[in-house]
Design a protein around this motif. Structure first.
Motif, PDB file in Angstrom:
ATOM      1  N   ILE A   1     -43.049  12.487 -41.172  1.00  0.00           N
ATOM      2  CA  ILE A   1     -42.175  12.834 -41.835  1.00  0.00           C
ATOM      3  C   ILE A   1     -42.387  13.869 -42.775  1.00  0.00           C
ATOM      4  O   ILE A   1     -41.870  15.019 -43.007  1.00  0.00           O
ATOM      5  CB  ILE A   1     -41.933  11.504 -43.071  1.00  0.00           C
ATOM      6  CG1 ILE A   1     -41.595  10.295 -42.580  1.00  0.00           C
ATOM      7  CG2 ILE A   1     -41.035  12.018 -44.328  1.00  0.00           C
ATOM      8  CD1 ILE A   1     -40.142  10.228 -41.748  1.00  0.00           C
ATOM      9  N   ALA A   2     -43.804  14.134 -43.029  1.00  0.00           N
ATOM     10  CA  ALA A   2     -44.322  15.248 -43.537  1.00  0.00           C
ATOM     11  C   ALA A   2     -45.915  15.684 -43.346  1.00  0.00           C
ATOM     12  O   ALA A   2     -46.674  14.882 -42.972  1.00  0.00           O
ATOM     13  CB  ALA A   2     -44.264  15.102 -45.269  1.00  0.00           C
TER      14      ALA A   2
ATOM     15  N   LYS B   1     -39.905   8.672 -56.358  1.00  0.00           N
ATOM     16  CA  LYS B   1     -40.423   9.086 -55.111  1.00  0.00           C
ATOM     17  C   LYS B   1     -41.709   8.231 -54.839  1.00  0.00           C
ATOM     18  O   LYS B   1     -41.943   7.613 -55.533  1.00  0.00           O
ATOM     19  CB  LYS B   1     -40.747  10.712 -54.955  1.00  0.00           C
ATOM     20  CG  LYS B   1     -39.594  11.419 -55.069  1.00  0.00           C
ATOM     21  CD  LYS B   1     -39.166  12.371 -54.032  1.00  0.00           C
ATOM     22  CE  LYS B   1     -38.115  13.020 -54.038  1.00  0.00           C
ATOM     23  NZ  LYS B   1     -37.558  13.319 -52.963  1.00  0.00           N
TER      24      LYS B   1
ATOM     25  N   TYR C   1     -42.327  11.410 -50.933  1.00  0.00           N
ATOM     26  CA  TYR C   1     -40.948  10.901 -49.758  1.00  0.00           C
ATOM     27  C   TYR C   1     -40.233  10.135 -50.788  1.00  0.00           C
ATOM     28  O   TYR C   1     -40.862   9.466 -51.576  1.00  0.00           O
ATOM     29  CB  TYR C   1     -41.768  10.502 -48.582  1.00  0.00           C
ATOM     30  CG  TYR C   1     -42.825   9.792 -48.840  1.00  0.00           C
ATOM     31  CD1 TYR C   1     -42.696   8.357 -48.806  1.00  0.00           C
ATOM     32  CD2 TYR C   1     -44.326  10.117 -48.764  1.00  0.00           C
ATOM     33  CE1 TYR C   1     -43.819   7.423 -49.167  1.00  0.00           C
ATOM     34  CE2 TYR C   1     -45.277   9.367 -49.091  1.00  0.00           C
ATOM     35  CZ  TYR C   1     -45.107   8.152 -49.245  1.00  0.00           C
ATOM     36  OH  TYR C   1     -46.248   7.410 -49.430  1.00  0.00           O
TER      37      TYR C   1
END
Length: 176
Positions: free
Chosen positions: A115-116, A70, A87
Motif C-alpha cells: 500500500i505504501a 487514519k 492509511y
C-alpha cells in the motif's frame, strides 16, 4: 478473552490488556490477521521502545485507529525522528495487515498488497515489545481494541512474495 473465527480460537482485546515481551533486536517484518474495532483514540496493535535512546514515545508502533480517522505504521529513526505511513482505517472487518523495516525504508501491506513505502534514516534496535499497547513517557497506554487471530513477527525483512504466502495461508486457514 477467547472467541472464535470460523471455528478457530482467537483473542478479543477489550482495552486495558496487553502482552509484554523483553524482545531485543529489530522487528524486520510483522504480519497480523486482525479485526480492529476501537475508534476515537489511538489504538496501538503493538509498540516497542528503542534500545539505544530513551525516547519518551515508542520507537516502533502500529496503530489501527487514530483521532484523524487514519491508521499508522511508524518507525522512529536513531535521532528520534518518526517516519510514518498513514492509511485508511478498516474497522470491523478481518484483514491481514503487515509491514516491514528494511535498511532505509518501511513498507505497509494490506492483504498482501503493498500500500505504501516511506524512506527512513538509520535506526537502532528495539526492546520491550508490547502487543496491544504502546509506550509513552515510560508508561503503557493507547490500548488496542479488537479481535486478534494470529500474528507472526520476524527479525528480518521478508520478501513481498514471502509476505504474500503467509497472507494466503492465513486466509485459507480461517476461511476468509
Amino acid at each position: 478473552m477467547a472467541e472464535k473465527l470460523n471455528g478457530l480460537p482467537i483473542l478479543s482485546f477489550p482495552g486495558n490488556c496487553y502482552f509484554n515481551h523483553p524482545y531485543s533486536g529489530e522487528l524486520g517484518t510483522w504480519v497480523a490477521l486482525i479485526r480492529p474495532s476501537g475508534i476515537g483514540n489511538y489504538c496501538v496493535l503493538f509498540g516497542a521502545k528503542g534500545d539505544s535512546r530513551q525516547l519518551p514515545y515508542a520507537a516502533y508502533y502500529v496503530s489501527t485507529c487514530q483521532p484523524n480517522g487514519k491508521c499508522g505504521f511508524e518507525r522512529t529513526d536513531y535521532n528520534g525522528n518518526p517516519v510514518t505511513i498513514n492509511y485508511p482505517m478498516r474497522l470491523d472487518e478481518w484483514n491481514v495487515w503487515s509491514g516491514k523495516v528494511e535498511s532505509s525504508f518501511i513498507s505497509y501491506f494490506l492483504n498482501g498488497y503493498l500500500i505504501a513505502k516511506a524512506e527512513i534514516l538509520s535506526f537502532s534496535g528495539i526492546n520491550n515489545a508490547v502487543l496491544g499497547a504502546s509506550w509513552y513517557n515510560n508508561s503503557l497506554g493507547n490500548y488496542w481494541v479488537g479481535e486478534f487471530a494470529e500474528m507472526a513477527i520476524y527479525s528480518q525483512p521478508l520478501t513481498n512474495k514471502q509476505i504474500g504466502s503467509i497472507v494466503t495461508y492465513l486466509r485459507r486457514k480461517y476461511s476468509l
